[in-house]
Design a protein around this motif. Structure first.
Motif, PDB file in Angstrom:
ATOM      1  N   VAL A   1      40.189  48.184  71.125  1.00 54.75           N
ATOM      2  CA  VAL A   1      40.079  49.387  70.477  1.00 54.75           C
ATOM      3  C   VAL A   1      41.000  50.313  71.405  1.00 54.75           C
ATOM      4  O   VAL A   1      41.349  51.448  70.639  1.00 54.75           O
ATOM      5  CB  VAL A   1      38.934  50.152  70.500  1.00 54.75           C
ATOM      6  CG1 VAL A   1      37.997  49.255  69.510  1.00 54.75           C
ATOM      7  CG2 VAL A   1      38.265  50.046  71.925  1.00 54.75           C
ATOM      8  N   ILE A   2      41.412  50.160  72.404  1.00 56.31           N
ATOM      9  CA  ILE A   2      42.504  51.195  73.253  1.00 56.31           C
ATOM     10  C   ILE A   2      43.415  49.806  73.613  1.00 56.31           C
ATOM     11  O   ILE A   2      43.279  48.938  74.419  1.00 56.31           O
ATOM     12  CB  ILE A   2      41.931  51.775  74.491  1.00 56.31           C
ATOM     13  CG1 ILE A   2      41.135  52.886  73.843  1.00 56.31           C
ATOM     14  CG2 ILE A   2      43.176  52.600  75.198  1.00 56.31           C
ATOM     15  CD1 ILE A   2      40.106  53.478  75.018  1.00 56.31           C
ATOM     16  N   PRO A   3      44.895  50.223  72.969  1.00 59.27           N
ATOM     17  CA  PRO A   3      45.872  49.263  73.313  1.00 59.27           C
ATOM     18  C   PRO A   3      46.255  48.917  74.745  1.00 59.27           C
ATOM     19  O   PRO A   3      45.825  49.809  75.628  1.00 59.27           O
ATOM     20  CB  PRO A   3      47.127  49.659  72.720  1.00 59.27           C
ATOM     21  CG  PRO A   3      46.574  50.693  71.620  1.00 59.27           C
ATOM     22  CD  PRO A   3      45.066  51.517  72.353  1.00 59.27           C
ATOM     23  N   LEU A   4      46.443  47.514  75.022  1.00 57.76           N
ATOM     24  CA  LEU A   4      46.827  47.213  76.530  1.00 57.76           C
ATOM     25  C   LEU A   4      48.516  47.558  76.770  1.00 57.76           C
ATOM     26  O   LEU A   4      49.333  46.941  76.623  1.00 57.76           O
ATOM     27  CB  LEU A   4      46.581  45.672  76.445  1.00 57.76           C
ATOM     28  CG  LEU A   4      45.385  45.108  76.811  1.00 57.76           C
ATOM     29  CD1 LEU A   4      44.548  45.388  75.600  1.00 57.76           C
ATOM     30  CD2 LEU A   4      45.337  43.614  77.106  1.00 57.76           C
ATOM     31  N   SER A   5      48.266  49.000  76.978  1.00 50.56           N
ATOM     32  CA  SER A   5      49.671  49.597  77.296  1.00 50.56           C
ATOM     33  C   SER A   5      49.560  50.230  78.670  1.00 50.56           C
ATOM     34  O   SER A   5      50.650  50.968  79.218  1.00 50.56           O
ATOM     35  CB  SER A   5      49.940  50.797  76.188  1.00 50.56           C
ATOM     36  OG  SER A   5      48.835  51.761  76.271  1.00 50.56           O
ATOM     37  N   TYR A   6      48.643  50.109  79.417  1.00 52.18           N
ATOM     38  CA  TYR A   6      48.521  50.804  80.741  1.00 52.18           C
ATOM     39  C   TYR A   6      48.889  50.001  81.839  1.00 52.18           C
ATOM     40  O   TYR A   6      48.648  48.817  81.871  1.00 52.18           O
ATOM     41  CB  TYR A   6      47.155  51.459  81.072  1.00 52.18           C
ATOM     42  CG  TYR A   6      46.920  52.384  80.075  1.00 52.18           C
ATOM     43  CD1 TYR A   6      47.514  53.701  80.142  1.00 52.18           C
ATOM     44  CD2 TYR A   6      46.000  52.447  79.251  1.00 52.18           C
ATOM     45  CE1 TYR A   6      47.246  54.874  79.293  1.00 52.18           C
ATOM     46  CE2 TYR A   6      45.698  53.357  78.004  1.00 52.18           C
ATOM     47  CZ  TYR A   6      46.483  54.488  78.260  1.00 52.18           C
ATOM     48  OH  TYR A   6      45.957  55.232  77.237  1.00 52.18           O
ATOM     49  N   ASP A   7      49.480  50.469  83.137  1.00 48.20           N
ATOM     50  CA  ASP A   7      49.724  49.568  84.234  1.00 48.20           C
ATOM     51  C   ASP A   7      48.379  49.292  84.823  1.00 48.20           C
ATOM     52  O   ASP A   7      48.279  48.232  85.633  1.00 48.20           O
ATOM     53  CB  ASP A   7      50.595  50.344  85.261  1.00 48.20           C
ATOM     54  CG  ASP A   7      51.762  50.685  84.456  1.00 48.20           C
ATOM     55  OD1 ASP A   7      52.284  49.889  83.655  1.00 48.20           O
ATOM     56  OD2 ASP A   7      52.565  51.632  84.584  1.00 48.20           O
ATOM     57  N   PHE A   8      47.283  50.148  84.824  1.00 46.75           N
ATOM     58  CA  PHE A   8      45.890  49.892  85.221  1.00 46.75           C
ATOM     59  C   PHE A   8      44.916  50.668  84.207  1.00 46.75           C
ATOM     60  O   PHE A   8      45.370  51.812  83.974  1.00 46.75           O
ATOM     61  CB  PHE A   8      45.906  50.217  86.924  1.00 46.75           C
ATOM     62  CG  PHE A   8      44.633  50.130  87.172  1.00 46.75           C
ATOM     63  CD1 PHE A   8      44.135  48.811  87.442  1.00 46.75           C
ATOM     64  CD2 PHE A   8      43.745  51.204  87.460  1.00 46.75           C
ATOM     65  CE1 PHE A   8      42.914  48.621  88.073  1.00 46.75           C
ATOM     66  CE2 PHE A   8      42.369  50.989  87.700  1.00 46.75           C
ATOM     67  CZ  PHE A   8      41.783  49.962  88.161  1.00 46.75           C
ATOM     68  N   ALA A   9      43.713  50.239  84.413  1.00 46.80           N
ATOM     69  CA  ALA A   9      42.734  51.096  83.583  1.00 46.80           C
ATOM     70  C   ALA A   9      41.392  50.626  84.199  1.00 46.80           C
ATOM     71  O   ALA A   9      41.208  49.401  84.096  1.00 46.80           O
ATOM     72  CB  ALA A   9      42.959  50.614  81.920  1.00 46.80           C
ATOM     73  N   SER A  10      40.821  51.679  84.612  1.00 47.21           N
ATOM     74  CA  SER A  10      39.463  51.513  85.345  1.00 47.21           C
ATOM     75  C   SER A  10      38.214  51.353  84.455  1.00 47.21           C
ATOM     76  O   SER A  10      38.648  51.543  83.047  1.00 47.21           O
ATOM     77  CB  SER A  10      39.038  52.628  86.166  1.00 47.21           C
ATOM     78  OG  SER A  10      38.777  53.825  85.597  1.00 47.21           O
ATOM     79  N   ASN A  11      37.167  51.124  84.629  1.00 45.70           N
ATOM     80  CA  ASN A  11      35.847  51.101  83.606  1.00 45.70           C
ATOM     81  C   ASN A  11      35.805  52.471  83.507  1.00 45.70           C
ATOM     82  O   ASN A  11      35.884  53.570  84.431  1.00 45.70           O
ATOM     83  CB  ASN A  11      34.826  50.381  84.442  1.00 45.70           C
ATOM     84  CG  ASN A  11      34.486  50.778  85.758  1.00 45.70           C
ATOM     85  OD1 ASN A  11      34.978  50.400  86.566  1.00 45.70           O
ATOM     86  ND2 ASN A  11      33.291  51.716  85.992  1.00 45.70           N
ATOM     87  N   PHE A  12      34.986  52.942  82.227  1.00 44.79           N
ATOM     88  CA  PHE A  12      34.641  54.373  82.222  1.00 44.79           C
ATOM     89  C   PHE A  12      33.387  54.657  83.152  1.00 44.79           C
ATOM     90  O   PHE A  12      32.573  53.959  83.338  1.00 44.79           O
ATOM     91  CB  PHE A  12      34.028  54.386  80.754  1.00 44.79           C
ATOM     92  CG  PHE A  12      35.388  54.552  79.802  1.00 44.79           C
ATOM     93  CD1 PHE A  12      36.146  55.784  79.611  1.00 44.79           C
ATOM     94  CD2 PHE A  12      36.002  53.404  79.275  1.00 44.79           C
ATOM     95  CE1 PHE A  12      37.021  55.923  78.677  1.00 44.79           C
ATOM     96  CE2 PHE A  12      37.098  53.484  78.393  1.00 44.79           C
ATOM     97  CZ  PHE A  12      37.723  54.705  77.882  1.00 44.79           C
ATOM     98  N   GLN A  13      33.631  56.170  83.533  1.00 47.48           N
ATOM     99  CA  GLN A  13      32.389  56.694  84.405  1.00 47.48           C
ATOM    100  C   GLN A  13      32.255  58.002  83.869  1.00 47.48           C
ATOM    101  O   GLN A  13      33.300  58.922  83.716  1.00 47.48           O
ATOM    102  CB  GLN A  13      32.932  56.786  85.885  1.00 47.48           C
ATOM    103  CG  GLN A  13      31.975  57.275  86.590  1.00 47.48           C
ATOM    104  CD  GLN A  13      32.481  57.263  88.124  1.00 47.48           C
ATOM    105  OE1 GLN A  13      33.119  56.091  88.464  1.00 47.48           O
ATOM    106  NE2 GLN A  13      32.008  58.144  88.920  1.00 47.48           N
ATOM    107  N   ASN A  14      30.928  58.497  83.566  1.00 48.66           N
ATOM    108  CA  ASN A  14      30.764  59.707  82.762  1.00 48.66           C
ATOM    109  C   ASN A  14      31.535  59.951  81.626  1.00 48.66           C
ATOM    110  O   ASN A  14      32.048  61.220  81.389  1.00 48.66           O
ATOM    111  CB  ASN A  14      30.899  60.817  83.969  1.00 48.66           C
ATOM    112  CG  ASN A  14      29.692  60.655  85.135  1.00 48.66           C
ATOM    113  OD1 ASN A  14      28.755  60.276  84.909  1.00 48.66           O
ATOM    114  ND2 ASN A  14      30.171  60.852  86.180  1.00 48.66           N
ATOM    115  N   GLY A  15      31.838  59.109  80.817  1.00 54.22           N
ATOM    116  CA  GLY A  15      32.813  59.095  79.580  1.00 54.22           C
ATOM    117  C   GLY A  15      34.149  59.128  79.797  1.00 54.22           C
ATOM    118  O   GLY A  15      34.930  59.140  78.663  1.00 54.22           O
ATOM    119  N   LEU A  16      34.715  59.160  80.851  1.00 55.62           N
ATOM    120  CA  LEU A  16      36.278  59.218  81.056  1.00 55.62           C
ATOM    121  C   LEU A  16      36.514  57.779  82.117  1.00 55.62           C
ATOM    122  O   LEU A  16      35.819  57.388  82.642  1.00 55.62           O
ATOM    123  CB  LEU A  16      36.861  60.601  81.716  1.00 55.62           C
ATOM    124  CG  LEU A  16      36.278  61.684  80.943  1.00 55.62           C
ATOM    125  CD1 LEU A  16      37.022  62.847  81.669  1.00 55.62           C
ATOM    126  CD2 LEU A  16      37.079  61.657  79.543  1.00 55.62           C
TER     127      LEU A  16
END
Length: 541
Positions: A317-332
């Protein structure tokens, strides 16, 4: 309406008007209109005979609350569960906040209250008392833990088990190893000899759900808590998912099973990552190089060096385009792209522009720490600037305030970005590695005085005292004065009074009369002790 607080100590019998119209008076008053210690608000100009107690007023609206008049003859060392812990000659007992004895000074150790019971030690053995001082659990155990959810772990004659609040046996006291958590489940263990040497043994583990009464015998080489009562277990070949009743809901085929969140867990199968639900069904195919905790309906996954997010149906649902992506915390979630940091929402929309050298996750207080050009500041969840990135170092907000450092000096900031204490003081406390500032006194700096804010308009200056007065590691924090935000000295302890910070035995508990303020003070006049606290409200109800 918020009112200013200034605290002042002075010589017994001396009355004066200090800065900002503060009427400061010291003495016990015999007039019948004077409220009893620890009861109600103290207003007005009391008249009477000065005998040695301290009173502090500001325009007839005191914020300094006497809890216990100086009637205690034993050394207050801490407080917990609405009681003061007293010490005399290495033994401990309890009193209430009016100074009335609850127990004799008889215990070798006095613990903290949890769920209405406190552990105590006598003649080398432990048991539990309630807030009235009554022995609820016999003092017979070699070791105990505080009660949690109605149960406490105990050790007796080298074996471990679990008891309930009535002293009943929930888990038999027969285990060499025992680990309890927050879910009424105990992991049990025994040592199995593998040779003749002292260290030639291995530990095998079992499982007891003592609320449900289910038990799994010793059989696992590894068992790990995944939260929500679920566990990853292995007998040696692979890992299986076990439910709160001790049932294996998957075959032991996984290389690894991660923590449970949203009834989904990341897992690794044959070196590839995906997600399974708590019934063991595959939710996201095992086709990724890495997978993080599933939060807010999104799982952070990586493939071919790029990161993005999948939903519980396996859709990216969110393209694999980042060098890193953390899990969501408090909605962000924190993301990195081309070496720059920012935060996105669950739809992939940037909420904090991807332009910073570093950003923190969104905290429970709604504040995000940002770094730009080696300097730190704060923004809110919408990206609005709270404080510009000009500080050498900043700490997490705690109780509405954050410590900040600028040009080697320290101050305190509120959530609106106001410096309620200017950056003019030497570094008082905190841990730069963890980014925390406890607003509690933890160490001195080369013997220098240190600053801690009590209220936005009052600071308490203290020093580490080589004294056994507080009993806190045989040293305490002695108050040397109260100061305004400009560093102007408002008051200092008067002659004949020693004033110390009295630490809570359990930091999550505070005297309710002080409206959640964790800081309580103890003062000594001659051979008598009293207690007081300071609150930014009108006082105990």
């Amino acid at each position: 309406m918020r009112k200013l607080l200034f605290v002042f100590f002075w010589l017994a019998g001396l009355e004066l008007v200090a800065a900002a119209g503060i009427l400061v008076t010291s003495g016990i008053y015999n007039d019948s209109s004077h409220p009893a210690a620890g009861q109600g608000n103290r207003y007005g100009d009391y008249q009477g005979t000065v005998e040695g107690e301290i009173y502090i007023y500001k325009d007839h609206d005191p914020r300094f609350h006497i809890i216990t008049d100086p009637v205690l003859t034993d050394n207050p060392v801490s407080y917990s569960g609405g009681l003061v812990i007293l010490e005399r000659d290495g033994l401990y007992g309890y009193a209430d906040f009016e100074g009335n004895r609850v127990t004799d000074i008889q215990y070798e150790n006095a613990g903290r209250f949890s769920e209405g019971l406190s552990d105590v030690k006598k003649d080398g053995k432990y048991g539990f008392i309630d807030a009235s001082g009554r022995e609820i659990i016999p003092v017979i155990y070699d070791q105990v833990s505080p009660f949690e959810n109605g149960y406490a772990a105990v050790r007796l004659d080298g074996k471990r088990g679990v008891i309930d609040r009535n002293g009943g046996i929930a888990v038999p006291i027969e285990h060499t190893h025992l680990f309890t958590g927050h879910d009424d489940i105990a992991l049990t263990g025994a040592n199995i000899k593998t040779g003749e040497g002292k260290g030639d043994y291995r530990t095998i583990y079992g499982f007891v759900n003592y609320r449900e009464g289910t038990q799994v015998p010793y059989q696992y080489q590894s068992i790990s808590n995944l939260s929500d009562g679920y566990y990853s277990v292995s007998k040696g070949a692979g890992y299986a998912l076990m439910d709160p009743l001790g049932r294996e809901v998957t075959e032991p085929v996984y290389d690894w099973i991660g923590s449970v969140s949203g009834r989904i867990a990341a897992a690794c199968l044959d070196g590839r990552y995906g997600y399974i639900d708590l019934e063991g069904r595959e939710m996201v195919p095992f086709g990724y190089d890495a997978a993080f905790l599933f939060c807010y309906g999104r799982g952070s996954v990586s493939k071919d060096g790029k990161w993005g997010y999948v939903d519980r149906n396996g859709r990216e649902v969110i393209p694999l385009s980042y060098d890193f992506a953390s899990n969501f915390q408090n909605g962000l979630a924190v993301v990195i792209k081309d070496g720059r940091y920012g935060l996105i929402d669950t739809n992939g929309k940037p909420r904090i522009p991807i332009q910073y050298d570093w950003v923190s996750a969104l905290g429970e207080d709604g504040v995000i720490t940002v770094m730009k050009d080696g300097r730190f500041g704060f923004v809110d969840a919408k990206g609005n600037e709270i404080a510009p990135a000009i500080y050498d170092h900043v700490y997490d907000f705690n109780g509405g305030y954050a410590k900040v450092e600028l040009e080697g000096k320290t101050g305190y900031m509120d959530r609106r970005g106001r410096l309620v204490t200017p950056a003019a003081y030497d570094d008082p406390d905190g841990d730069k590695n963890s980014g925390t500032s406890n607003f509690y006194l933890q160490r001195d700096i080369g013997g220098d005085m240190i600053e801690v804010p009590l209220l936005p308009d009052v600071n308490v200056r203290v020093k580490k005292a080589d004294s056994s007065f507080t009993g806190w590691y045989h040293k305490g924090w002695q108050v040397t004065g109260f100061y305004d935000n400009d560093g102007r000295k408002l008051a200092s302890p008067g002659d004949g009074y020693e004033v110390y910070i009295l630490p809570p035995r359990d930091v999550s508990y505070t005297y309710t009369g002080c409206y959640g303020k964790a800081m309580m003070f103890c003062y000594k006049n001659g051979d008598r002790y009293g207690l007081f606290c300071v609150a930014d409200t009108d006082g105990p109800e």
